[in-house]
Design a protein around this motif. Structure first.
Motif, short mmCIF file in Angstrom:
data_model
loop_
_atom_site.label_atom_id
_atom_site.label_comp_id
_atom_site.label_asym_id
_atom_site.label_seq_id
_atom_site.Cartn_x
_atom_site.Cartn_y
_atom_site.Cartn_z
N ILE A 59 0.85 -1.20 0.00
CA ILE A 59 0.00 0.00 0.00
C ILE A 59 0.88 1.24 0.00
CG2 ILE A 59 -1.81 1.26 1.23
CD1 ILE A 59 -2.62 -1.38 2.54
N ASP A 60 0.45 2.26 -0.77
CA ASP A 60 1.15 3.54 -0.77
C ASP A 60 0.15 4.66 -1.02
OD1 ASP A 60 3.21 5.34 -0.60
OD2 ASP A 60 4.46 4.39 -2.13
N VAL A 61 0.56 5.88 -0.72
CA VAL A 61 -0.27 7.06 -0.95
C VAL A 61 -0.18 7.46 -2.42
CG1 VAL A 61 -0.59 9.51 -0.41
CG2 VAL A 61 -0.01 7.88 1.40
N LEU A 62 -1.32 7.64 -3.07
CA LEU A 62 -1.35 8.09 -4.47
C LEU A 62 -1.54 9.60 -4.55
CD1 LEU A 62 -1.25 7.20 -7.42
CD2 LEU A 62 -3.72 6.88 -7.33
N ASP A 63 -2.34 10.17 -3.65
CA ASP A 63 -2.61 11.61 -3.67
C ASP A 63 -3.00 12.04 -2.25
OD1 ASP A 63 -3.32 14.24 -4.20
OD2 ASP A 63 -4.70 13.76 -5.84
N ALA A 64 -2.41 13.12 -1.78
CA ALA A 64 -2.74 13.63 -0.44
C ALA A 64 -2.99 15.12 -0.47
CB ALA A 64 -1.60 13.30 0.54
N ASP A 65 -3.40 15.65 -1.62
CA ASP A 65 -3.57 17.09 -1.78
C ASP A 65 -5.04 17.45 -1.92
OD1 ASP A 65 -3.15 19.82 -2.29
OD2 ASP A 65 -2.97 19.46 -4.44
N GLY A 66 -5.56 18.23 -0.99
CA GLY A 66 -6.89 18.82 -1.16
C GLY A 66 -8.06 17.93 -0.83
N GLY A 67 -7.88 16.97 0.08
CA GLY A 67 -9.00 16.09 0.44
C GLY A 67 -9.40 15.17 -0.68
N GLY A 79 -3.83 -1.61 -21.29
CA GLY A 79 -2.69 -1.85 -20.43
C GLY A 79 -2.40 -0.76 -19.44
N GLU A 80 -3.26 0.25 -19.35
CA GLU A 80 -3.08 1.36 -18.42
C GLU A 80 -4.18 1.35 -17.36
OE1 GLU A 80 -1.09 4.87 -21.16
OE2 GLU A 80 -3.28 4.66 -21.12
N LEU A 81 -3.82 1.76 -16.16
CA LEU A 81 -4.78 1.95 -15.08
C LEU A 81 -5.26 3.39 -15.10
CD1 LEU A 81 -3.13 0.09 -12.08
CD2 LEU A 81 -5.50 -0.22 -12.79
N HIS A 82 -6.57 3.58 -15.16
CA HIS A 82 -7.15 4.92 -15.14
C HIS A 82 -7.98 5.07 -13.87
CE1 HIS A 82 -6.25 6.08 -19.38
NE2 HIS A 82 -6.18 4.76 -19.51
N VAL A 83 -7.72 6.13 -13.12
CA VAL A 83 -8.41 6.38 -11.85
C VAL A 83 -9.01 7.78 -11.89
CG1 VAL A 83 -8.22 6.31 -9.35
CG2 VAL A 83 -6.62 4.99 -10.74
N VAL A 84 -10.29 7.89 -11.55
CA VAL A 84 -10.94 9.19 -11.42
C VAL A 84 -11.45 9.34 -9.99
CG1 VAL A 84 -11.59 9.46 -13.84
CG2 VAL A 84 -13.13 8.26 -12.29
N TYR A 85 -11.42 10.57 -9.47
CA TYR A 85 -11.85 10.82 -8.11
C TYR A 85 -12.02 12.32 -7.92
CZ TYR A 85 -6.86 11.78 -7.57
OH TYR A 85 -5.57 12.26 -7.74
N THR A 86 -12.70 12.69 -6.85
CA THR A 86 -12.92 14.09 -6.52
C THR A 86 -12.11 14.48 -5.30
OG1 THR A 86 -15.16 14.05 -7.45
CG2 THR A 86 -14.67 15.81 -5.88
N ALA A 87 -11.45 15.63 -5.39
CA ALA A 87 -10.80 16.27 -4.24
C ALA A 87 -11.70 17.42 -3.81
CB ALA A 87 -9.41 16.78 -4.60
N ILE A 88 -12.10 17.45 -2.55
CA ILE A 88 -13.20 18.34 -2.16
C ILE A 88 -12.77 19.65 -1.50
CG2 ILE A 88 -14.73 16.36 -1.84
CD1 ILE A 88 -14.42 16.82 1.21
N ARG A 119 -1.43 14.41 -12.27
CA ARG A 119 -2.87 14.46 -12.07
C ARG A 119 -3.48 15.45 -13.04
NH1 ARG A 119 -1.06 14.96 -6.51
NH2 ARG A 119 -1.68 17.15 -6.55
N GLU A 120 -4.42 14.98 -13.83
CA GLU A 120 -5.14 15.85 -14.76
C GLU A 120 -6.44 16.31 -14.10
OE1 GLU A 120 -7.19 15.73 -19.24
OE2 GLU A 120 -6.43 13.89 -18.31
N VAL A 121 -6.68 17.62 -14.07
CA VAL A 121 -7.90 18.18 -13.52
C VAL A 121 -8.91 18.33 -14.66
CG1 VAL A 121 -8.97 20.12 -12.33
CG2 VAL A 121 -6.66 19.37 -11.69
N LEU A 122 -10.00 17.58 -14.60
CA LEU A 122 -11.00 17.61 -15.67
C LEU A 122 -11.89 18.83 -15.58
CD1 LEU A 122 -11.98 13.83 -15.89
CD2 LEU A 122 -10.03 15.06 -16.85
N PHE A 123 -12.31 19.20 -14.38
CA PHE A 123 -12.97 20.48 -14.15
C PHE A 123 -13.00 20.77 -12.66
CE2 PHE A 123 -16.56 17.44 -14.77
CZ PHE A 123 -17.16 17.53 -13.53
N THR A 124 -13.33 22.00 -12.32
CA THR A 124 -13.35 22.43 -10.93
C THR A 124 -14.74 22.94 -10.56
OG1 THR A 124 -12.70 24.71 -11.42
CG2 THR A 124 -10.92 23.13 -11.10
N GLY A 125 -14.96 23.14 -9.26
CA GLY A 125 -16.23 23.66 -8.78
C GLY A 125 -16.08 24.15 -7.36
N PRO A 126 -17.19 24.46 -6.71
CA PRO A 126 -17.12 24.91 -5.31
C PRO A 126 -16.51 23.84 -4.43
CG PRO A 126 -19.33 25.25 -6.24
CD PRO A 126 -18.58 24.39 -7.21
#
Length: 376
Positions: A59-67, A79-88, A119-126
């Motif tokens: 186990i390792d940390v992938l992202d620790a920025d911005g919740g 052959g690639e791993l694609h991960v999407v998630y929200t930082a709040i 990390r690619e930011v697809l879009f932002t919001g509140p």
């Protein structure tokens, strides 16, 4: 605690980990697990090698920025791993915002190398708490000022969904915004799927209060988000068929039902109604939590979903004439077992499996088990 249990007899509460988990297997049978570590406020990546006694995980940390790590979903394609998630809760020059992020990983590289993946930011919001979580009871967070205010009743007409009347004018707002609460962010309930050699993402926008979708061709860029154009969600699932047509199933809170659409212009079809007679009274409630949609080998959709009012798990299948047949997979028995929590299913055509978490409340104690159902 049980000395032979998974925690070796430790009964004290541990760290809060495993929220919004997504699991995928590669061609070698290696398990790739992504989840939010609440205690560590991070997105974690666990890679499991299959051995004689099960999986051994690193186990390792992938992202620790911005919740990060909310609503995580992952797929393997090309052959690639694609991960999407929200930082709040991302810092932005004294203000805060939320971000929908996409990361591409190479499963052949070490875990320590993955943390450097861009990390690619697809879009932002509140941000999840744009007013800092300071609003009191009866107050709402006004997005234009990021200040808490009490709604007033002096507007000329009723404000639209997502807005509140404040001092005579309708202003975009979020509610609630108090301590420990999650207010509206524009990327919720992420549903990532493989679309040919590319990817498709369906999601709920809790600012617009409707579902949206995006596509990414192999090696290309994500499309601009498109939206249904009417109130829909929050639970949603969708895939593209082989002809490029989008199929979506979604909860509709305004019309108290679970609905399906083929294509953006398609007419909504009601799969299940939230207005029903329980034998004693008429009930009006949401239905369709944790909905998952797949396309069957015959080209027709099938969904599984949770009825959170009666705690039951259902599967619904559409035939070529457009008729939906609903069957019960997990029924509450004698008021003891509660079914349908965290429902999902394998999405490949042909024989599939639906999974649910069942809570058993017998003998004054509660315990839970994962239960699986075969889908032909």
């Amino acid at each position: 605690g049980d000395l032979d249990g998974p925690r070796g007899g430790i009964s004290d509460g541990g760290e809060d980990v495993g929220r919004w988990a997504s699991v995928t297997l590669d061609a070698d049978g290696t398990a790739h697990v992504f989840y939010r570590d609440v205690s560590g406020d991070a997105l974690k990546y666990a890679r499991g090698a299959k051995g004689a006694q099960g999986y051994d995980f690193a186990i390792d940390v992938l992202d620790a920025d911005g919740g990060p790590g909310w609503f995580t979903d992952a797929q393997i394609v090309g052959g690639e791993l694609h991960v999407v998630y929200t930082a709040i809760q991302v810092e932005d020059g004294g203000d805060e915002r939320s971000e929908l992020r996409h990361v591409i990983l190479d499963p052949t590289k070490s875990l320590s190398e993955q943390a450097a993946a861009p990390r690619e930011v697809l879009f932002t919001g509140p941000a999840a708490t744009p007013c800092g979580g300071s609003c009191g009871d009866g107050e709402e967070c006004v997005l234009a000022t990021n200040q808490c205010a009490s709604p007033t009743e002096d507007c000329a007409s009723a404000c639209s969904t997502g807005s509140s009347c404040v001092s005579g004018s309708c202003r975009p707002s979020v509610v609630p915004d108090g301590p420990g609460r999650l207010a509206r962010v524009p990327a919720v309930d992420l549903d990532l799927s493989v679309d040919g050699d590319g990817l498709a993402l369906v999601f709920y926008d809790d600012v617009r209060r409707e579902i949206g979708w995006m596509k990414r061709p192999a090696g290309g860029a994500w499309s601009t988000p498109s939206y249904l154009g009417s109130p829909s969600g929050p639970s949603v699932s969708g895939v593209y068929d082989s002809s490029g047509e989008l199929h979506v199933a979604y909860m509709d809170r305004e019309n108290f039902g679970l609905y399906y659409r083929k294509g953006v212009a398609g007419a909504p079809e009601k799969i299940a109604a939230g207005v029903r007679d329980d034998g004693n009274q008429w009930l009006k409630s949401d239905i369709g939590e944790d909905v998952t949609l797949r396309m069957r080998a015959d080209g027709q959709p099938e969904v599984v979903y949770h009825d959170a009012t009666f705690h039951q798990l259902y599967a619904a299948r559409r035939d070529a004439s457009g008729q939906w047949t609903v069957r019960t997979l997990g029924a509450k028995s004698d008021g003891v077992d509660s079914h349908g929590f965290y429902a999902t299913m394998l999405r490949e055509p042909g024989v599939s499996i639906a999974a649910e978490y069942v809570i058993k409340n017998g003998d004054g104690s509660a315990e839970g088990d994962a239960v699986f159902h075969a889908l032909d």
